[in-house]
Scaffold this active site. Structure first.
Site, PDB file in Angstrom:
ATOM      1  CE  LYS A   9      14.610   4.224 -24.392  1.00 46.02           C
ATOM      2  NZ  LYS A   9      14.375   3.345 -23.226  1.00 46.02           N
ATOM      3  CE1 TYR A  49      17.026   6.242 -19.560  1.00 49.37           C
ATOM      4  CE2 TYR A  49      18.745   5.805 -21.168  1.00 49.37           C
ATOM      5  CZ  TYR A  49      17.405   5.981 -20.857  1.00 49.37           C
ATOM      6  OH  TYR A  49      16.446   5.892 -21.839  1.00 49.37           O
ATOM      7  NE  ARG A  85       6.212   9.074 -18.793  1.00 50.80           N
ATOM      8  CZ  ARG A  85       7.243   8.331 -18.403  1.00 50.80           C
ATOM      9  NH1 ARG A  85       8.409   8.420 -19.044  1.00 50.80           N
ATOM     10  NH2 ARG A  85       7.129   7.491 -17.408  1.00 50.80           N
ATOM     11  CG  ASN A 112      11.592   0.990 -23.547  1.00 51.34           C
ATOM     12  OD1 ASN A 112      12.568   1.536 -24.052  1.00 51.34           O
ATOM     13  ND2 ASN A 112      11.134   1.307 -22.360  1.00 51.34           N
ATOM     14  CG  HIS A 115      13.704   8.536 -22.472  1.00 51.31           C
ATOM     15  ND1 HIS A 115      13.591   8.066 -21.182  1.00 51.31           N
ATOM     16  CD2 HIS A 115      13.843   9.883 -22.373  1.00 51.31           C
ATOM     17  CE1 HIS A 115      13.659   9.097 -20.346  1.00 51.31           C
ATOM     18  NE2 HIS A 115      13.817  10.208 -21.041  1.00 51.31           N
ATOM     19  CD  GLU A 126      14.889  13.237 -19.594  1.00 56.66           C
ATOM     20  OE1 GLU A 126      14.863  12.478 -18.609  1.00 56.66           O
ATOM     21  OE2 GLU A 126      14.116  13.110 -20.564  1.00 56.66           O
TER      22      GLU A 126
END
Ligand code: CMP
Length: 137
Positions: A9, A49, A85, A112, A115, A126
């Site tokens: 990000k 999103y 994850r 954060n 993603h 995605e």
């Protein structure tokens, strides 16, 4: 082998940790299938999103994701979705486990660092969003 999508990000790009994050991913055994640096438009960020469009943080999230360039990439590994994850850690870095990417590179729950897709179905969608249907494997 399975594929998933990771985005470095804008906060992590601004901190000059693209290389450090990619090194973590490679050390964990992920292969990089596709990778690009790009600046999302508001329309692209809003679409990506869209699932969160009722959430109070949606507009700020779109502002953040369009605040600078990001680095989406397609990663490949056995069980890529759950393993990635685990590798990135909880959404909120204060809750992220030691040694995870968010623990070490995220600033807060919004900024954060990365993603990652949360299911194989979303990973396929995605990946297609950034790299086309053929990249989903
Ligand atoms: P990500 O895993 O990309 O999925 C949705 C994003 O919304 C999330 O990471 C954060 O960047 C952001 N987000 C999630 N929850 C919150 C929150 N409570 N406040 C602000 N941003 C959030």
């Amino acid at each position: 082998m399975a594929r998933t999508l990771l985005i470095i990000k804008p906060d992590a790009v601004a901190k000059n940790v693209i290389g450090a994050i990619i090194q973590r991913l490679e050390e964990k055994g992920f292969g990089i299938i596709e990778l690009q640096k790009m600046h999302l438009t508001r329309a692209q960020a809003a679409e990506f999103y869209a699932v969160h469009n009722e959430r109070p943080f949606y507009h700020e999230l779109v502002d953040f994701m369009t605040s600078g360039p990001c680095v989406p990439m397609v990663l490949e590994k056995d069980d890529a979705v759950p393993f990635l994850r685990e590798t990135i850690g909880s959404t909120n870095p204060e809750e992220a486990a030691e040694g995870t990417i968010r623990k070490d590179f995220a600033t807060n729950i919004q900024n954060n660092a990365v993603h990652a897709s949360d299911s194989p179905e979303n990973a396929a969608q995605e990946i297609a969003f950034f790299f086309g249907e053929s990249a989903a494997g």
